[in-house]
Structures are given as C-alpha cells and as structure tokens.
Scaffold this motif. Sequence first.
Motif: not given
Length: 560
Positions: A285-286, A408-414
């Motif tokens: 996810i970006l 960065y977060h795998n839920h939200y990207g950047f």
Amino acid sequence: MQKLATLTCLLTLYACGEGSDEINTSSSKGAGDTSICSSVYYSTQAANTSGLDPLLNAQWHLLNNRNNPGAAGQDINLPQTLWNEATGAGVKIAVIDGSIDYSHPDLQPNLDLDNSCQFGVPLSGGHATSVAGLISAVRNNALGGSGAAPESKIQGFNTLDADPTVTVWETSLSATSERNRDIDIFNMSLGYGIETTPIDYDTNIASMIKSGTESGRKGLGALYFKAAGNNFSDPACSTENYHSELLPCQGSALDPDNNIPYLMVVSSLNANGTKASYSSSGANILFSSPGGDSRTGLVTTNDISLATGLTDIRGFKGYTRAFSGTSAATPLVSGVAALVLEANSDLGWRDVRDILIRTADKVDTGDNSGEDNYIVIGNDGSILKTRTPSTNLIIENAWQTNAAGLSYHNHYGFGRINAANALNSAKSYSANLPDLISVSTENGSGGVIPNSSNNPLSSSLSISSELSTVESVQLKLELSHPYASDLMVKLIAPSGTESIVMTPRNALNAEINHYEFTLLSQMFYGETAAGSWQLQVYDTQADAFATGTLHSWSLTILGH
C-alpha cells in the motif's frame, strides 16, 4: 485470466442490470464479439444549469467540518478555494470498472463518449457511476456535489462486465493505443474476493501497466491507481481459534495485481481517520484515503438509468451517501493526482508518486485509540496487541520510520493523501527523478522452514551499488508448505528496516507445492539499496503439520 470484481460497500457485489434505451453503443465491426470496444452516445443532453452544489457541504471526504459525521479535519484537505488553483482541467482519467451511467446530468459534461468503451455485453450498474462522480462530478451546476477534480475528463471502460481476456485488459489498460493515447490516469477500483488458494501473479497485466508507465503521456508515464481490497474481515477466517480479528483475512499482498510495482495501491479510512474495518492491509500500500464504512459512506453520484443497489439521498435522485470501500478511496487519489498534473504537466508518473508520498498525512497515531499497538503472537499461540515491541513474535508493525526518514504503516502506506499540500508541492517541483533502474538478484539456496514461531528460516543476498535509492522492492519466493496460512514473510533491508510482506493466519487454508509468490514492499522508499538484504520465513503455528520448504527466492529493486 480470472475475473476481478468491483470493490465497494463492505464487500457487497451488486447484481448486473440492463441499460436504458437512452444509452446506445455503436461499432462498425465485431458484432457479437464481446472483446470489441464500442463508443457510446446518448440521445438526450443534460440541462445546462449553474449555482451552488447543494450536497457539497455533505462531502466530508473533501473537507470534514463540525457539521459532518466523524472527526473534523479527517479528510483529503480539499477546500473549495483550492479549485481556484486547479480543477483537473485538461487531465483525462480512465475508469476501469463496470458501466457508467452516461446519461447522468452531473457527469455528462465531463464524459469523453467518443473514446469511452462499452464491450458487447449487458450494462451493469451501481459502482462505476459512483466512482466517476468522486473524480469528476461537475461543480457549481446546482445539482449534487462535486468531484475532487471537477473539470477532469472521464473515459469509461466497462471492463468488468466483459469476459476477462487478455484482449479486454489490453484494450482497457493500454496508454498508447489510438483510443487511449490521451489518458493520463487509470483508476482501477477493482480486485479479488476472498480466495483460499493463492492466485497467480499475472505477467500480462504487469506488462501492460509497465508499458503504460514507460510510454504513456508522451513518455512521462501514465498513472495507475488501484484499490487495496475490502477483505480484512470475512467469515472464511473464523476468529474462534486459529484466525484473529487483528489480522487481515486476505491482506492486500494476496491480490497479486497489488504487487505490480508500477501500480499505486490505496487503502481506506473511515470518517474518524482510522482504518476502515474492511480495508485490506499490506506492505504494497502506498497511500490511504477516505472510503467510509457501513455507517458513514461518501456522497457521490448514483445510477439513474442503470440498476443500482445504492439508496438515493431523499430528495436527490441520482445521488447516494452510501458508497464506501477501497473503491471509494481510490478515485479520490486519482482526482488529487489530476489536480497535481494540471498544476505541473511536466511531472513524470514517479514524480507524482513522490509528491503524494512526501505530502501525505500521518494518521491514526494512536494517541487515544491504541492503534499504534504492535500485533504479536503470544507464548500460547494467541494473537495479541502490545503497546511496545516485546519478546513475542511481532507479526504486524505499528508506524515505522525507515532509514530515509519516511513514516510507513501497512494499514495506511505513507499516510492519507493531502490535496492542498500535494498541489503546492507540484508547483515548485522542478527536478524530475532520474531514470528508473531495475536491479535483480537471486539466491538459489533455500532450506527447511522450522515448525516454530521462535525460529525462522533466514537467508540473505547482496545488492551492488549500481542502484543508489530504492523506490519499491519486489520479492519472489518459491515455497512448499502443508498449510500456507501458517507462514509469515519478512524482508529486512541493509539499513535494518523491516517489512512484513505477508501476514499469517489468513484465508490460505491450502497446501502449496513449489508455489511462486510475488510480493511487494513500499516500506523502503528512499533508502539505500546496496548491501545485504535478509529474508525471514516463519511458521507461526507449531502443530502436527509437517515442516515447509523455501526452495529459492529473488529480489527486484526499482529505483534510481
């Protein structure tokens, strides 16, 4: 090639409906061939009206104030004054979806009917019209609300109505054909439903999109945005024992098209600025964007002439406030990208991506909700939240700051897209990124994956200094395992930055034998590529199943 589905309204897929007599298709060839693309025309013109849009203030996704549901400020930061600077004029966006209601008066002025494409199948409804409205509904026509880029042009493709052949996808995704040569942005609010066996990576679609980024927009590269998926939760992943509501049933990594490095994948936020409950998560996810939920959807256009499962707003035929999903989040990003391209038409597709990354807002920092928790496997095998990293195995990270200083977060990207910040950055963005370089290397060695969450299989390989700065990292690995859902895959950069590229306890309840996964991480954007990269594969469930095997793995790093 397996057919993809539209992604909307908490996994609900709407039944296909017949088109009205007002919408017609015409083609001089290929009668009866559902892969042939026909242009669209309508027999009635929309009335030319002017005045304030009565539903604009209800569009909380653009600018959320105290009169809207959710939390004030949880939006894409697009005040009406921003349209004094850019409206998306001169930018064309392809909506790769089902059928748009081409007779809708709030869309008609912004539709390119000559180049829109209706494959020779019955017209569907209930999705593409809402997507198109979020991008390009006309502003100040006294009808409904406004799209994020209200003067951009829409070129529709009812791709998902047709048989999913290579020809259909090539017609839809090409950025250089005579029909498509003026397309700047492709919006793909589509994806797979829950799958219990892995889906193969589609090299045909990957090649089409790669070609579009290389040759589209007269060599500057077309932009492709895709929905992450609505499969975080599903009955296929019972939480009674093995599975957990804290982990995605089908993460975005398990939709193979999300692992194409030339795509930009978008996750969904609710009106409070936290992850929508359905939104699939993953390292590919970006960005994130408002997508709503079952209680608070997005206000947008609704079908008038086609069948729809969405309820109209009382007193506003052809408008709904019930549209939600990563399908709803993605067109907002496409609309913001159109504003950016109007502000600076010399930007390459990677420049736009860079701007959107660096101007995104860090959301859901956990000050109150505890959403900054790590997800771990406890000593008894249970899935837990913990406030800080512990001695337990971390299987989903909180916000991490990579070695390039980006969060960065795998839920939200950047983070959540920010229209005003992106537009301001585009105006002053003068130095295009250097040419894209791709470096690949393979480690032929593998080994046994221990049947223990405390003891991963580890393997490493080295990348030379030919490529200095990472933009994305694609991982390919060949695995065998009696129960694929047990596996967690982690990639560690030379800097020590860690990315969990596949979470365990997912819907893959099948044995895999020499299966080739293709996965993608955006976590390392801006970092140095050279050095030793480490792969760790965990079996997170110590049970009676036999051990698994990593047969081989390789990396492809794209950057400059």
